[in-house]
Design a protein around this motif. Structure first.
Motif, PDB file in Angstrom:
ATOM      1  N   GLY A 119      34.758 -34.879 -29.254  1.00  0.00           N
ATOM      2  CA  GLY A 119      33.545 -35.109 -30.042  1.00  0.00           C
ATOM      3  C   GLY A 119      33.417 -34.115 -31.177  1.00  0.00           C
ATOM      4  O   GLY A 119      33.018 -34.485 -32.296  1.00  0.00           O
ATOM      5  N   TYR A 120      33.791 -32.843 -30.907  1.00  0.00           N
ATOM      6  CA  TYR A 120      33.787 -31.840 -31.974  1.00  0.00           C
ATOM      7  C   TYR A 120      34.765 -32.234 -33.098  1.00  0.00           C
ATOM      8  O   TYR A 120      34.477 -32.056 -34.283  1.00  0.00           O
ATOM      9  CB  TYR A 120      34.174 -30.463 -31.419  1.00  0.00           C
ATOM     10  N   GLY A 121      35.913 -32.759 -32.686  1.00  0.00           N
ATOM     11  CA  GLY A 121      36.905 -33.192 -33.671  1.00  0.00           C
ATOM     12  C   GLY A 121      36.381 -34.321 -34.542  1.00  0.00           C
ATOM     13  O   GLY A 121      36.608 -34.340 -35.762  1.00  0.00           O
ATOM     14  N   ILE A 122      35.676 -35.269 -33.920  1.00  0.00           N
ATOM     15  CA  ILE A 122      35.096 -36.384 -34.665  1.00  0.00           C
ATOM     16  C   ILE A 122      34.051 -35.871 -35.660  1.00  0.00           C
ATOM     17  O   ILE A 122      34.005 -36.310 -36.821  1.00  0.00           O
ATOM     18  CB  ILE A 122      34.475 -37.412 -33.706  1.00  0.00           C
ATOM     19  N   LEU A 123      33.218 -34.922 -35.225  1.00  0.00           N
ATOM     20  CA  LEU A 123      32.202 -34.355 -36.114  1.00  0.00           C
ATOM     21  C   LEU A 123      32.848 -33.590 -37.277  1.00  0.00           C
ATOM     22  O   LEU A 123      32.323 -33.586 -38.390  1.00  0.00           O
ATOM     23  CB  LEU A 123      31.271 -33.433 -35.331  1.00  0.00           C
TER      24      LEU A 123
ATOM     25  N   ILE B 185      33.887 -36.223 -39.733  1.00  0.00           N
ATOM     26  CA  ILE B 185      32.695 -36.737 -40.418  1.00  0.00           C
ATOM     27  C   ILE B 185      32.210 -35.736 -41.462  1.00  0.00           C
ATOM     28  O   ILE B 185      31.838 -36.115 -42.587  1.00  0.00           O
ATOM     29  CB  ILE B 185      31.578 -37.047 -39.401  1.00  0.00           C
ATOM     30  N   SER B 186      32.240 -34.450 -41.114  1.00  0.00           N
ATOM     31  CA  SER B 186      31.806 -33.402 -42.052  1.00  0.00           C
ATOM     32  C   SER B 186      32.674 -33.384 -43.292  1.00  0.00           C
ATOM     33  O   SER B 186      32.183 -33.256 -44.423  1.00  0.00           O
ATOM     34  CB  SER B 186      31.856 -32.030 -41.365  1.00  0.00           C
TER      35      SER B 186
ATOM     36  N   LEU C  21      30.579 -26.833 -48.431  1.00  0.00           N
ATOM     37  CA  LEU C  21      29.892 -28.054 -47.985  1.00  0.00           C
ATOM     38  C   LEU C  21      30.245 -28.389 -46.545  1.00  0.00           C
ATOM     39  O   LEU C  21      29.365 -28.744 -45.746  1.00  0.00           O
ATOM     40  CB  LEU C  21      30.260 -29.217 -48.901  1.00  0.00           C
ATOM     41  N   ILE C  22      31.528 -28.274 -46.203  1.00  0.00           N
ATOM     42  CA  ILE C  22      31.945 -28.545 -44.824  1.00  0.00           C
ATOM     43  C   ILE C  22      31.245 -27.587 -43.865  1.00  0.00           C
ATOM     44  O   ILE C  22      30.784 -27.996 -42.796  1.00  0.00           O
ATOM     45  CB  ILE C  22      33.478 -28.432 -44.687  1.00  0.00           C
ATOM     46  N   SER C  23      31.165 -26.310 -44.235  1.00  0.00           N
ATOM     47  CA  SER C  23      30.533 -25.306 -43.371  1.00  0.00           C
ATOM     48  C   SER C  23      29.074 -25.650 -43.091  1.00  0.00           C
ATOM     49  O   SER C  23      28.605 -25.559 -41.953  1.00  0.00           O
ATOM     50  CB  SER C  23      30.630 -23.921 -44.018  1.00  0.00           C
TER      51      SER C  23
ATOM     52  N   PHE D  91      25.409 -27.786 -39.133  1.00  0.00           N
ATOM     53  CA  PHE D  91      24.229 -28.527 -38.685  1.00  0.00           C
ATOM     54  C   PHE D  91      24.581 -29.517 -37.577  1.00  0.00           C
ATOM     55  O   PHE D  91      23.918 -29.562 -36.533  1.00  0.00           O
ATOM     56  CB  PHE D  91      23.608 -29.256 -39.873  1.00  0.00           C
ATOM     57  N   LEU D  92      25.631 -30.321 -37.807  1.00  0.00           N
ATOM     58  CA  LEU D  92      26.007 -31.336 -36.817  1.00  0.00           C
ATOM     59  C   LEU D  92      26.433 -30.703 -35.494  1.00  0.00           C
ATOM     60  O   LEU D  92      26.062 -31.177 -34.412  1.00  0.00           O
ATOM     61  CB  LEU D  92      27.142 -32.211 -37.369  1.00  0.00           C
TER      62      LEU D  92
END
Length: 271
Positions: free
Chosen positions: A23-27, A30-31, A61-63, A68-69
């Motif tokens: 799930g972290y990888g998916i986020l 997405i980021s 921006l990614i950070s 947040f996510l």
């Protein structure tokens, strides 16, 4: 990387650890996508022009997005509540989790950004090499089939253009004799051929003023913020990720083509 570094409280997860890591990888993905969309459609950065500024901006921006996510996701997976991720033990709103997760995201994002930067740069270099080979092939064929007599007739019938600066000085030349023009402070250096000799004249002017004299001559175009070149005088092209370098006929001169003008130069030579 997630399994190795175990950021975002992953080390505290006891059950379903690997599905949660997925799930972290998916986020993370997405980021990156959201950061790219923001960069392209809001900040108007070109996707095809990798640069250090673009690398730094996309990582910031990614950070922020990922921080947040991940804060929301970590709070939900570890405590079972989104509320706990944004409040301390005294139920006071806090951004502590956001700062920590953004820090981890910056580290991970830097790896992603550098990888994407190198990938895009290599792709651009590959495309530049293909374009350079194609342009040089066209230039060789064009020079081999050039009719000198026809060129002379065209030159003799061509009207003379009088280039004027902000002083009384002026330069009169045939457009087809122009090699290139170079901006140098408040002056423009004009390089042209006169009766077989390469000449240089300097006028107090801007490159934009000089460019306006040749609006009816499509082969004379701006190729850099400091250069205007006559494409008909190019004998060879050398390319890199920053753009092109044009080597001119019967001279030791070379003209820089910046990335912003590279497509226009390529299309003109190919056409």
């Amino acid at each position: 990387m997630m399994t190795l570094l175990q950021p975002f409280g992953v080390d505290r997860i006891e059950s379903y650890k690997y599905p949660i890591i997925m799930g972290y990888g998916i986020l993370t993905a997405i980021s990156y996508i959201l950061a790219e969309l923001f960069l392209i459609y809001i900040l108007r950065y070109s996707r095809n022009l990798p640069s250090l500024m673009r690398l730094i901006t996309v990582n910031i921006l990614i950070s922020i997005i990922m921080g947040f996510l991940i804060s929301c996701y970590s709070s939900w997976t570890i405590t079972g509540s989104l509320y706990r991720g944004w409040h301390d033990d005294n139920d006071q709103f806090t951004l502590h989790s956001l700062w920590i997760n953004s820090f981890y995201a910056a580290i991970i994002g830097s790896f992603i950004s550098v990888y994407m930067f190198l990938r895009d740069r290599n792709r651009l270099l590959h495309n530049r090499l293909k374009e350079e080979i194609e342009m040089n092939r066209i230039l060789i064929e064009r020079n081999a089939t050039k009719d000198n007599d026809a060129e002379k007739i065209k030159y003799d019938s061509e009207p003379t253009v009088s280039l004027k600066g902000s002083t009384k000085e002026s330069v009169c030349l045939k457009p087809s004799s122009l090699l290139f023009m170079e901006s140098e402070g408040n002056y423009v250096n004009i390089y042209f051929n006169d009766n077989g000799m390469n000449m240089k004249k300097t006028l107090r002017s801007t490159l934009k003023q000089m460019e306006d004299y040749f609006v009816d001559y499509p082969n004379i175009l701006r190729c850099h913020r400091a250069f205007i070149v006559n494409i008909d005088k190019v004998r060879k092209v050398e390319g890199n990720a920053s753009g092109y370098k044009l080597i001119l006929v019967n001279t030791d001169y070379s003209v820089i083509v910046s990335r912003a003008y590279a497509s226009a130069v390529y299309e003109l030579i190919e056409g």
